[in-house]
Design a protein around this motif. Structure first.
Motif, mmCIF file in Angstrom:
data_model
loop_
_atom_site.group_PDB
_atom_site.id
_atom_site.type_symbol
_atom_site.label_atom_id
_atom_site.label_comp_id
_atom_site.label_asym_id
_atom_site.label_seq_id
_atom_site.Cartn_x
_atom_site.Cartn_y
_atom_site.Cartn_z
ATOM 1 N N TYR A 60 -8.828 -92.977 -29.726
ATOM 2 C CA TYR A 60 -8.651 -92.829 -31.173
ATOM 3 C C TYR A 60 -9.589 -91.742 -31.712
ATOM 4 O O TYR A 60 -9.188 -90.898 -32.527
ATOM 5 N N TYR A 61 -10.816 -91.728 -31.210
ATOM 6 C CA TYR A 61 -11.812 -90.731 -31.625
ATOM 7 C C TYR A 61 -11.360 -89.308 -31.285
ATOM 8 O O TYR A 61 -11.434 -88.401 -32.119
ATOM 9 N N LYS A 71 -7.128 -84.397 -41.322
ATOM 10 C CA LYS A 71 -7.501 -85.804 -41.455
ATOM 11 C C LYS A 71 -7.504 -86.250 -42.916
ATOM 12 O O LYS A 71 -7.979 -85.537 -43.796
ATOM 13 N N GLN A 93 -9.282 -91.401 -42.381
ATOM 14 C CA GLN A 93 -9.533 -90.952 -41.012
ATOM 15 C C GLN A 93 -10.890 -90.269 -40.880
ATOM 16 O O GLN A 93 -11.585 -90.439 -39.881
ATOM 17 N N ASN A 107 -13.519 -92.982 -40.769
ATOM 18 C CA ASN A 107 -13.533 -93.636 -39.458
ATOM 19 C C ASN A 107 -14.189 -92.743 -38.408
ATOM 20 O O ASN A 107 -14.973 -93.204 -37.571
ATOM 21 N N TYR A 108 -13.863 -91.469 -38.457
ATOM 22 C CA TYR A 108 -14.399 -90.488 -37.502
ATOM 23 C C TYR A 108 -15.922 -90.391 -37.623
ATOM 24 O O TYR A 108 -16.634 -90.421 -36.611
ATOM 25 N N ASP A 154 -8.308 -88.283 -30.757
ATOM 26 C CA ASP A 154 -7.149 -87.951 -31.589
ATOM 27 C C ASP A 154 -7.606 -87.443 -32.955
ATOM 28 O O ASP A 154 -7.068 -86.460 -33.485
ATOM 29 N N LEU A 155 -8.613 -88.110 -33.518
ATOM 30 C CA LEU A 155 -9.144 -87.684 -34.816
ATOM 31 C C LEU A 155 -9.835 -86.330 -34.695
ATOM 32 O O LEU A 155 -9.714 -85.476 -35.583
ATOM 33 N N GLU A 156 -10.541 -86.134 -33.606
ATOM 34 C CA GLU A 156 -11.275 -84.880 -33.407
ATOM 35 C C GLU A 156 -10.322 -83.691 -33.375
ATOM 36 O O GLU A 156 -10.651 -82.600 -33.864
ATOM 37 N N ASN A 163 -7.383 -83.626 -34.868
ATOM 38 C CA ASN A 163 -6.561 -83.635 -36.077
ATOM 39 C C ASN A 163 -7.237 -82.797 -37.163
ATOM 40 O O ASN A 163 -8.279 -83.177 -37.686
#
Length: 304
Positions: free
Chosen positions: A96-97, A106, A110, A113-114, A99-101, A103
């Motif tokens: 998940y981390y 965001k 998000q 959360n990141y 994927d956020l990195e 993105n």
């Protein structure tokens, strides 16, 4: 469960028919499609049905999956925080981390959360980077533009407060507090808002900046006007007693700190109790209070 599934779940658990929970102006066939997940429901209609079900909106949304993705993240985050070496859950959170990195677009949720992952797990997992200077600068500017702080703003503020300078912290605290419409805010929003102040007080104590620590204690004392968040009030009282001890050196304040630690141990939160002990030991030893006070030295020997 989604909205329709949750309504059906509650209704059947209460042994009620659709007809029994519907006001006259709602068409039964239209409502039947809500429960079968074929049409949405208007907020006014939902409120009327919840009244007839004798269910509060808070309880309804706690069962509904309207915020399911975020709740899943929080459950995973807290699980990993308490089980650092669990490889399966670690991989899931890291996926998940990453994927956020990757993105670039965001959302605020998000981003919060990141940043939360980076703030906590960078010290435990090599795969997670620290929060960069550029991120701190960018997010300070973003928070500084806010006219009203919502939940994810307070989540960001709570996770970033240790990275901001004294001047930056003062600016953002003046904007974020007092919490506007505090009595109408949800528990999680207030939790992060309160934790920001508690973290900031602790930071200033570690910097021996007792003047600002007292300033933030006064701000914090004006929050939670309904006196409903006992955890916040107890932790605030602990920090207030610790601050007064560090300033005045009077043993009555350390006695209250010791009582706080005992209470935490009594309810079984031994990990937090140990972290408080370590904080108190570090702060009191650093400012030289304990070397001049036999009572406090004995207290530390018995406690730590």
């Amino acid at each position: 469960m989604n909205t329709g599934e949750t309504l059906k779940f509650i209704r059947t658990k209460k042994n009620l028919t659709q007809k029994e929970i519907l006001p006259d102006y709602i068409d039964p066939s239209a409502y039947s499609r809500v429960e079968s997940q074929k049409r949405p429901i208007r907020i006014n209609d939902l409120q009327e049905i919840l009244d007839r079900l004798s269910i509060t909106p808070d309880e309804f949304f706690s069962l509904s999956s309207l915020d399911h993705e975020q709740q899943q993240f929080r459950n995973l985050f807290y699980y990993c925080g308490n089980h650092i070496d669990n490889k399966t859950k670690k991989k899931k959170l890291l996926d998940y981390y990453f994927d956020l990195e990757n993105n670039k677009g965001k959302s605020l949720r998000q981003i919060s959360n990141y940043i939360a992952i980076k703030n906590f797990f960078h010290q435990h997992w090599d795969e997670v980077n620290t929060i960069s200077t550029e991120e701190v600068k960018s997010l300070f500017n973003e928070l500084n533009q806010r006219k009203f702080y919502f939940q994810y703003d307070y989540v960001l503020l709570s996770n970033l407060i240790t990275y901001f300078s004294v001047q930056q912290s003062d600016i953002l605290i003046s904007k974020a507090y007092p919490i506007e419409l505090e009595e109408d805010r949800d528990y999680i929003t207030k939790k992060f808002a309160y934790n920001t102040l508690l973290n900031l007080i602790s930071i200033r104590l570690h910097e021996n900046d007792y003047t600002r620590a007292l300033k933030y204690i006064k701000i914090a004392q004006k929050q939670d006007k309904s006196a409903s968040n006992y955890s916040f009030r107890m932790n605030l009282k602990y920090l207030e007693n610790l601050t007064n001890y560090l300033i005045k050196g009077e043993t009555k304040y350390m006695k209250q700190v010791y009582n706080f630690i005992e209470n935490i141990e009594d309810i079984g939160d031994l990990t937090y109790a140990q972290s408080v002990k370590e904080e108190v030991k570090k702060l009191t030893y650093n400012n030289g209070r304990d070397s001049n006070n036999e009572y406090i030295i004995a207290l530390i020997k018995d406690t730590y």
